[in-house]
Write an enzyme that holds these catalytic residues in place. Structure first.
Site, short mmCIF file in Angstrom:
data_model
loop_
_atom_site.label_atom_id
_atom_site.label_comp_id
_atom_site.label_asym_id
_atom_site.label_seq_id
_atom_site.Cartn_x
_atom_site.Cartn_y
_atom_site.Cartn_z
N TYR A 137 -16.82 83.49 166.10
CA TYR A 137 -16.71 82.04 165.90
C TYR A 137 -18.09 81.48 165.58
O TYR A 137 -19.06 81.75 166.30
CB TYR A 137 -16.16 81.35 167.15
CG TYR A 137 -14.74 81.75 167.49
CD1 TYR A 137 -13.65 81.10 166.90
CD2 TYR A 137 -14.49 82.77 168.40
CE1 TYR A 137 -12.35 81.47 167.21
CE2 TYR A 137 -13.19 83.15 168.71
CZ TYR A 137 -12.13 82.50 168.11
OH TYR A 137 -10.84 82.86 168.42
N SER A 138 -18.18 80.68 164.53
CA SER A 138 -19.44 79.99 164.23
C SER A 138 -19.76 79.02 165.36
O SER A 138 -18.87 78.36 165.90
CB SER A 138 -19.32 79.22 162.91
OG SER A 138 -19.07 80.10 161.83
N CYS A 317 -18.43 77.46 154.13
CA CYS A 317 -17.92 78.05 155.36
C CYS A 317 -16.47 77.60 155.54
O CYS A 317 -16.15 76.42 155.40
CB CYS A 317 -18.75 77.63 156.57
SG CYS A 317 -18.34 78.57 158.07
N GLU A 357 -20.22 82.07 154.09
CA GLU A 357 -19.63 82.73 155.26
C GLU A 357 -18.17 82.29 155.34
O GLU A 357 -17.87 81.20 155.84
CB GLU A 357 -20.39 82.36 156.53
CG GLU A 357 -19.93 83.19 157.74
CD GLU A 357 -20.87 83.00 158.91
OE1 GLU A 357 -21.81 83.81 159.06
OE2 GLU A 357 -20.67 82.03 159.68
N TYR A 359 -13.83 83.58 155.78
CA TYR A 359 -13.02 84.53 156.55
C TYR A 359 -11.56 84.45 156.12
O TYR A 359 -11.16 83.52 155.48
CB TYR A 359 -13.15 84.26 158.06
CG TYR A 359 -13.16 82.78 158.42
CD1 TYR A 359 -11.97 82.09 158.58
CD2 TYR A 359 -14.36 82.08 158.56
CE1 TYR A 359 -11.97 80.74 158.90
CE2 TYR A 359 -14.37 80.74 158.87
CZ TYR A 359 -13.18 80.07 159.04
OH TYR A 359 -13.19 78.73 159.36
#
Length: 359
Positions: A137-138, A317, A357, A359
């Site tokens: 998790y960021s 992101c 970044e 996902y």
């Protein structure tokens, strides 16, 4: 329902860089001429908030970049301090802001991530019972945390649920193990934390940098750490005089995250901060279709390209599904300008202006 501000601070406006409009658009050539301007001006809209800078344990500014301090097989035991739902009733899912007590044992820099090892076990492909794997998790706070003491960290977590139409609408067919564990956690719940990890999303050291930040959903997490460092905390070695522009994609207005903080910053720093939302279920793009994040960025393609040409850093992101649309849009703009997309992009990467970044 707007998200709540998690700790009081004073937002103090820096003077607008000379030659830039309030939306800092159309004047990118002026950026290099504003490097040393650091004046602060009190803003009445933020007078109700208390000061934070004097509370900061500034020795944390001297901490080296840490990577994998805590590993999967030896995680740091932590406790949840609070869990708060931060979306409205009409949001297309549940997102929570989770504060975790780390007691300064896992220091990090803004832009890094933590791992969480959910409790319990699973049966692997070999039929063996093993612990659950780590989920990344960021980090959604600065190194000082939401309470400016360095004792906590924060995560922005969307509850993952998967529905099977054949099972009806009442119960999900599957729940994400870690996200549901975190969103359901009560204060005092023990959490196994790993990391920190990551270098891709770090902030440049120059406090006069221009940031273009593109997010979908919980991809906003690292940018919250950015804007709180830039505008809330303003430590003496990072008194932000640059420009920050956030593009945020969510389904509707109830799904906006941390919007109260964003609006406070806009009021206090109108010449340095801008937010543009892409609300796919409420807005249409120029072609009449749903407004997605790439459509919103495309509306300002000339300004974005000019800012990048003048040294801006661009961050992405969120869900990786946004990148094909973003890349196609940028390819088209490059073609319009007579540029070779791959060459243009490699130039940004070589200058470390491109940060992805997903996902």
């Amino acid at each position: 329902m707007a998200a709540k501000t998690f700790a009081p601070v004073s937002l103090r406006s820096a003077a607008a860089p000379k030659g830039l409009s309030k939306t800092f658009l159309g004047q990118p050539a002026q950026l290099k001429a504003t490097r040393a301007q650091t004046a602060r001006v009190n803003v009445s809209t933020s007078a109700k908030l208390e000061t934070a800078t004097s509370q900061l344990p500034l020795e944390m500014e001297e901490l080296p970049l840490a990577v994998n301090t805590w590993k999967n097989k030896n995680p740091l035991p932590c406790k949840v301090r609070s869990v708060e739902r931060i979306v409205g009733p009409k949001a297309t899912g549940e997102t929570c802001h989770i504060v975790i007590e780390t007691d300064k044992k896992a220091p990090f820099w803004e832009g890094q991530s933590y791992g969480i090892v959910p409790p319990g076990t699973k049966i692997n492909s070999k039929g063996k019972e093993v612990p659950h794997g780590v989920r990344l998790y960021s980090i959604a706070s600065t190194r000082y945390g939401d309470f400016y003491d360095g004792e906590t960290t924060s995560l922005c977590v969307r509850r993952a649920v998967y529905w099977d139409p054949e099972m009806g609408a009442e119960d999900p067919a599957k729940k994400g193990i870690c996200s549901n564990f975190l969103c359901d956690a009560a204060p005092g719940t023990e959490v196994a934390l790993t990391g920190p990890t990551g270098k891709v999303m770090l902030m440049p050291e120059d406090p006069n940098t221009c940031y273009i930040m593109v997010a979908t959903g919980t991809g906003i997490a690292p940018y919250r750490s950015f804007w709180r460092r830039m505008f809330y905390e303003r430590p003496p070695n990072f008194e932000f005089t640059g420009l920050a522009w956030l593009f945020m994609g969510v389904a509707n207005s109830d799904a906006k995250l941390y919007d109260d903080e964003l609006q406070d910053i806009i009021a206090a720093y109108p010449d340095q901060f801008r937010v543009d939302y892409a609300l796919s279920r409420e807005q249409n793009n120029t072609k009449g279709g749903k407004m997605y994040i790439q459509d919103k960025v495309e509306e300002y393609k000339e300004q974005v390209f000019d800012l990048l040409d003048n040294g801006a850093h661009m961050y992405f992101c969120g869900l990786k599904g946004m990148m094909p649309g973003i890349e196609e849009m940028l390819k088209n703009v490059c073609a319009e300008k007579g540029l070779e997309y791959k060459e243009w992009l490699e130039g940004l990467k070589s200058k470390e202006q491109w940060h992805v970044e997903v996902y």
